[in-house]
Design a protein around this motif. Structure first.
Motif, PDB file in Angstrom:
ATOM      1  N   GLU A   1       0.754  -0.662  -0.164  1.00 61.69           N
ATOM      2  CA  GLU A   1       0.007   0.146  -0.507  1.00 61.69           C
ATOM      3  C   GLU A   1       0.951   1.349   0.156  1.00 61.69           C
ATOM      4  N   MET A   2       0.008   1.991  -0.255  1.00 56.40           N
ATOM      5  CA  MET A   2       0.693   3.610  -0.292  1.00 56.40           C
ATOM      6  C   MET A   2       0.610   3.886   2.148  1.00 56.40           C
ATOM      7  N   PRO A   3       1.412   4.591   1.844  1.00 55.98           N
ATOM      8  CA  PRO A   3       2.696   4.997   3.424  1.00 55.98           C
ATOM      9  C   PRO A   3       0.810   5.590   4.636  1.00 55.98           C
ATOM     10  N   LEU A   4       1.190   4.683   5.487  1.00 56.83           N
ATOM     11  CA  LEU A   4      -0.188   5.961   5.863  1.00 56.83           C
ATOM     12  C   LEU A   4       0.343   7.287   6.640  1.00 56.83           C
TER      13      LEU A   4
ATOM     14  N   PRO B   1      -1.731  10.368   5.122  1.00 59.74           N
ATOM     15  CA  PRO B   1      -1.472   9.003   3.601  1.00 59.74           C
ATOM     16  C   PRO B   1      -1.917  10.297   2.904  1.00 59.74           C
ATOM     17  N   ASN B   2      -1.958  11.388   1.909  1.00 56.74           N
ATOM     18  CA  ASN B   2      -2.551  12.724   1.437  1.00 56.74           C
ATOM     19  C   ASN B   2      -1.640  13.523   0.797  1.00 56.74           C
ATOM     20  N   GLY B   3      -0.516  13.426   2.130  1.00 56.22           N
ATOM     21  CA  GLY B   3       0.496  14.393   2.576  1.00 56.22           C
ATOM     22  C   GLY B   3      -0.138  15.615   3.179  1.00 56.22           C
ATOM     23  N   GLN B   4      -0.771  15.358   3.734  1.00 53.72           N
ATOM     24  CA  GLN B   4      -1.579  16.751   4.455  1.00 53.72           C
ATOM     25  C   GLN B   4      -0.073  16.673   5.460  1.00 53.72           C
ATOM     26  N   VAL B   5      -0.039  17.710   5.910  1.00 54.43           N
ATOM     27  CA  VAL B   5       0.709  18.210   7.221  1.00 54.43           C
ATOM     28  C   VAL B   5       0.038  17.573   8.563  1.00 54.43           C
ATOM     29  N   LEU B   6       0.455  16.344   9.468  1.00 51.80           N
ATOM     30  CA  LEU B   6      -0.580  16.577  10.335  1.00 51.80           C
ATOM     31  C   LEU B   6       0.226  17.641  11.895  1.00 51.80           C
ATOM     32  N   LYS B   7       1.100  17.536  11.605  1.00 49.59           N
ATOM     33  CA  LYS B   7       1.994  17.635  12.916  1.00 49.59           C
ATOM     34  C   LYS B   7       3.280  18.424  12.278  1.00 49.59           C
ATOM     35  N   ARG B   8       3.848  19.753  12.893  1.00 46.74           N
ATOM     36  CA  ARG B   8       5.171  19.763  12.243  1.00 46.74           C
ATOM     37  C   ARG B   8       6.005  21.085  14.328  1.00 46.74           C
TER      38      ARG B   8
END
Length: 105
Positions: free
Chosen positions: A54-57, A78-85
């Protein structure tokens, strides 16, 4: 004249220890099953998979060039959105630890 090999970003042993600790707990909870590490010129990436094909979680990224700006560590969905930085790896990974707490409850 010999060319120097292109430098690459890598995770330090202490960073990998923190990441693999979380990874082990998520595997034990049945959430994650595989991982991959990419060491590139500008970024080191620890990708987490539910199944190998699969694509990475999630992707845990280290970008040293962003150290003085928004922080060198990031967790991407999974869609490249930044969850935390952020600047500290442990605090950035808390976004994934919350998911572990929900799984265990």
């Amino acid at each position: 004249m010999a060319q120097r090999p292109a430098e690459q970003v890598a995770f330090h042993r202490t960073e990998l220890s923190i990441i693999l600790s979380l990874y082990g707990r998520m595997v034990a909870a049945g959430e994650w099953r595989d991982y991959g590490i990419s060491l590139l010129r500008e970024v080191a990436v620890f990708s987490v998979f539910r199944r190998t094909a699969e694509m990475p979680l999630y992707r845990i990224e280290k970008r040293p060039k962003l150290r003085t700006k928004q922080g060198e560590y990031a967790v991407l969905g999974p869609n490249g959105q930044v969850l935390k930085r952020g600047h500290e790896l442990k605090s950035v990974l808390r976004v994934l630890e919350r998911k572990l707490i929900r799984v265990v409850e």
